[in-house]
Design a protein around this motif. Structure first.
Motif, PDB file in Angstrom:
ATOM      1  N   ILE A  39       4.824 -74.596 -24.863  1.00 22.16           N
ATOM      2  CA  ILE A  39       4.945 -73.483 -23.926  1.00 22.16           C
ATOM      3  C   ILE A  39       3.549 -72.950 -23.621  1.00 22.16           C
ATOM      4  O   ILE A  39       2.601 -73.204 -24.353  1.00 22.16           O
ATOM      5  N   SER A  40       3.437 -72.226 -22.519  1.00 19.37           N
ATOM      6  CA  SER A  40       2.147 -71.692 -22.086  1.00 19.37           C
ATOM      7  C   SER A  40       2.219 -70.167 -22.099  1.00 19.37           C
ATOM      8  O   SER A  40       3.014 -69.573 -21.370  1.00 19.37           O
ATOM      9  N   LEU A  41       1.386 -69.536 -22.933  1.00 18.97           N
ATOM     10  CA  LEU A  41       1.373 -68.076 -23.056  1.00 18.97           C
ATOM     11  C   LEU A  41      -0.027 -67.546 -22.764  1.00 18.97           C
ATOM     12  O   LEU A  41      -1.024 -68.190 -23.104  1.00 18.97           O
ATOM     13  N   ALA A  42      -0.097 -66.367 -22.167  1.00 19.34           N
ATOM     14  CA  ALA A  42      -1.379 -65.782 -21.778  1.00 19.34           C
ATOM     15  C   ALA A  42      -1.778 -64.684 -22.760  1.00 19.34           C
ATOM     16  O   ALA A  42      -0.971 -63.802 -23.083  1.00 19.34           O
ATOM     17  N   PHE A  43      -3.021 -64.732 -23.225  1.00 17.17           N
ATOM     18  CA  PHE A  43      -3.582 -63.725 -24.123  1.00 17.17           C
ATOM     19  C   PHE A  43      -4.843 -63.138 -23.484  1.00 17.17           C
ATOM     20  O   PHE A  43      -5.499 -63.785 -22.674  1.00 17.17           O
ATOM     21  N   GLN A  44      -5.171 -61.923 -23.883  1.00 22.20           N
ATOM     22  CA  GLN A  44      -6.428 -61.310 -23.457  1.00 22.20           C
ATOM     23  C   GLN A  44      -7.274 -61.019 -24.686  1.00 22.20           C
ATOM     24  O   GLN A  44      -6.775 -60.515 -25.693  1.00 22.20           O
ATOM     25  N   PHE A  45      -8.575 -61.353 -24.605  1.00 25.09           N
ATOM     26  CA  PHE A  45      -9.492 -61.133 -25.714  1.00 25.09           C
ATOM     27  C   PHE A  45     -10.648 -60.247 -25.269  1.00 25.09           C
ATOM     28  O   PHE A  45     -11.118 -60.350 -24.132  1.00 25.09           O
ATOM     29  N   THR A  46     -11.098 -59.396 -26.182  1.00 23.41           N
ATOM     30  CA  THR A  46     -12.284 -58.574 -25.947  1.00 23.41           C
ATOM     31  C   THR A  46     -13.201 -58.671 -27.157  1.00 23.41           C
ATOM     32  O   THR A  46     -12.770 -58.409 -28.291  1.00 23.41           O
TER      33      THR A  46
END
Length: 222
Positions: A39-46
């Motif tokens: 599956i393809s999941l979107a994450f945000q990193f800082t």
């Protein structure tokens, strides 16, 4: 007073310049020895002044310190019975990966940098009836109620006869909304199934057959 205002503004600009934010998408790393959920999941990193903060698709946030060489390690409890999820890699080079050692042993997902989505992820859910259409009645269940969630490029099938908080099976759809391939299932004997999803979006008929028992099912939208 004016001089202090300039100093404070310079400090604020400097702090903002140190913070780097990027989007990343999961990509399954092939492993011929085990069947993994693709599956393809979107994450945000800082990356902010030596701390890596991760925002999950469910908008939960987790943080961990970044070592001097850029390496980072973070653990959190995933939703839907996934148990401990481990984020590891190098935050400086943005070479990161996710694993779930208990629930998905041997499976590894690289987090590839991606452009922010131009539009919010479309999410559709519908209730279903899961009917047995072939197979030995002594070894195959007759079916259950369930529901399907289609979220972006992914589709999730839930079976009410099992833990409803965890998908029974999941797959990454093709651009036309279809899928035809083997998927890993959530439980025991029925560990791998052949899933077929027709092209399109929204409620539609799904079919799957277990490879070990040859029990075939049709998933009908209400």
């Amino acid at each position: 007073m004016w001089r202090w205002a300039m100093v404070l503004a310079a400090v604020a600009v400097s702090a903002a310049a140190r913070a780097e934010t990027w989007q990343a998408q999961t990509t399954l790393v092939p492993n011929a020895t085990v069947k993994c959920v693709d599956i393809s999941l979107a994450f945000q990193f800082t990356n902010d002044n030596g701390t890596l903060t991760m925002r999950t698709p469910g908008n939960a946030t987790y943080s961990a310190p970044i070592n001097p060489d850029g390496t980072v390690s973070l653990q959190y409890t995933g939703r839907g019975g996934l148990g401990t999820i481990v984020l590891s890699g190098n935050a400086r080079t943005r070479d990161l990966q996710l694993t779930a050692p208990r629930s998905l042993p041997g499976c590894r997902y690289a987090l590839r940098e991606a452009a922010p989505a131009a539009a919010p992820e479309v999410r559709t859910q519908w209730k279903t009836t899961i009917q047995q259409v072939a197979g030995n009645v002594q070894s195959c269940g007759s079916g259950n109620r369930g529901h399907v969630i289609e979220a972006g490029p992914n589709i999730y099938l839930f079976d009410a006869g099992y833990r409803t908080t965890e998908p029974y099976m999941a797959a990454r759809l093709k651009p036309d909304g279809s899928f035809d391939g083997d998927v890993r299932t959530a439980f025991g004997t029925y560990s791998v199934a052949r899933l077929k999803v027709p092209a399109g979006t929204g409620p539609r008929v799904l079919e799957y057959v277990f490879l070990t028992t040859v029990c075939r099912y049709r998933v009908l939208p209400d």
